[in-house]
Design a protein around this motif. Structure first.
Motif, PDB file in Angstrom:
ATOM      1  N   TRP A 239     -79.403  11.285  89.605  1.00  0.00           N
ATOM      2  CA  TRP A 239     -80.808  11.275  90.025  1.00  0.00           C
ATOM      3  C   TRP A 239     -81.749  11.164  88.817  1.00  0.00           C
ATOM      4  O   TRP A 239     -82.776  10.489  88.877  1.00  0.00           O
ATOM      5  N   ASN A 240     -81.384  11.822  87.718  1.00  0.00           N
ATOM      6  CA  ASN A 240     -82.250  11.839  86.532  1.00  0.00           C
ATOM      7  C   ASN A 240     -81.979  10.692  85.560  1.00  0.00           C
ATOM      8  O   ASN A 240     -82.645  10.594  84.522  1.00  0.00           O
ATOM      9  N   PHE A 241     -81.041   9.835  85.895  1.00  0.00           N
ATOM     10  CA  PHE A 241     -80.588   8.784  84.975  1.00  0.00           C
ATOM     11  C   PHE A 241     -81.733   7.865  84.539  1.00  0.00           C
ATOM     12  O   PHE A 241     -81.720   7.327  83.434  1.00  0.00           O
ATOM     13  N   MET A 242     -82.718   7.672  85.397  1.00  0.00           N
ATOM     14  CA  MET A 242     -83.810   6.730  85.102  1.00  0.00           C
ATOM     15  C   MET A 242     -84.752   7.228  83.998  1.00  0.00           C
ATOM     16  O   MET A 242     -85.484   6.452  83.399  1.00  0.00           O
TER      17      MET A 242
ATOM     18  N   HIS B 289     -80.514   2.522  89.349  1.00  0.00           N
ATOM     19  CA  HIS B 289     -80.064   2.055  90.663  1.00  0.00           C
ATOM     20  C   HIS B 289     -78.618   1.566  90.571  1.00  0.00           C
ATOM     21  O   HIS B 289     -77.766   1.928  91.401  1.00  0.00           O
ATOM     22  N   LYS B 290     -78.326   0.786  89.542  1.00  0.00           N
ATOM     23  CA  LYS B 290     -76.971   0.271  89.335  1.00  0.00           C
ATOM     24  C   LYS B 290     -75.982   1.414  89.110  1.00  0.00           C
ATOM     25  O   LYS B 290     -74.879   1.425  89.663  1.00  0.00           O
ATOM     26  N   HIS B 291     -76.393   2.392  88.303  1.00  0.00           N
ATOM     27  CA  HIS B 291     -75.542   3.544  88.008  1.00  0.00           C
ATOM     28  C   HIS B 291     -75.241   4.335  89.287  1.00  0.00           C
ATOM     29  O   HIS B 291     -74.106   4.786  89.498  1.00  0.00           O
ATOM     30  N   ALA B 292     -76.242   4.490  90.137  1.00  0.00           N
ATOM     31  CA  ALA B 292     -76.052   5.227  91.394  1.00  0.00           C
ATOM     32  C   ALA B 292     -75.050   4.500  92.292  1.00  0.00           C
ATOM     33  O   ALA B 292     -74.132   5.132  92.852  1.00  0.00           O
TER      34      ALA B 292
END
Length: 203
Positions: A75-78, A22-25
């Motif tokens: 989107w795939n970062f999580m 979320h933070k990265h987005a």
């Protein structure tokens, strides 16, 4: 008596870092919070109500400076690691033939495609389950009651004989209203491999 175990995927088998994602987005998009429209599109995508192309097109229109490859990465970062001892636990459980095993996950095509690319044992994992339900394939989503009713009806299950394992409290709450037994797993302190020690009162 528990006859069926219904597992979530994220933070039960594969580790997630939702907070970091979320933070990265927000940092990548240079915004303070996700808009209602963005949250809506995310939900539509997880329910399979819009295609991957439509989903990416929406974000491309809102953030035209970002290439689609970067949008996919955001989107795939999580998605993080899948400890192999969890697969070993699942395979042992499958071999015991004591329980019907079901996967019930809120997910989407981009996440699953990424997982298939990164996870050499994805098909091996999938074969451990008697039924394998991904939200975008069945057009239903947790925590809505209808997704749980769908699983119960499709598999001719009695709610009281099912254990549902999930890290999301809202999902657990819905299952509880249907009299399904639950384990609200805490991914920070608990591991699914310890199921029979942690929830021994149910078995």
């Amino acid at each position: 008596m528990i006859k069926t175990i219904i597992f979530d995927f994220g933070n039960v088998f594969i580790n997630l870092d939702i907070e970091a994602a979320h933070k990265h987005a927000l940092e990548t998009f240079q915004i303070e919070s996700l808009s209602e429209e963005m949250l809506g599109f995310n939900s539509f995508y997880e329910q399979g109500l819009i295609s991957t192309d439509e989903f990416l097109e929406f974000y491309s229109e809102n953030f035209p400076k970002l290439p689609k490859e970067e949008l996919i990465d955001v989107w795939n970062f999580m998605l993080k690691d899948f400890p192999e001892n969890r697969l070993a636990f699942l395979k042992t459980l499958k071999q015991s033939s004591k329980y019907k095993l079901i996967l019930l996950s809120n997910t989407n095509a981009l996440h699953i495609n990424y997982i298939k690319e990164q996870l050499t044992f994805y098909e091996e994992f999938k074969k451990c389950f008697d039924s394998f339900y991904l939200s975008h394939e069945i057009n239903l989503i947790k925590p809505n009651q209808d997704i749980f009713e769908f699983v119960l009806n499709e598999n001719k299950l009695k709610a009281a004989e099912c254990l549902f394992i999930d890290d999301n409290q809202d999902n657990i709450n819905t299952a509880n209203t249907l009299k399904i037994k639950t384990w609200h797993i805490n991914p920070e302190t608990e591991d699914v491999i310890n199921l029979f020690e942690t929830k021994k009162n149910l078995f």
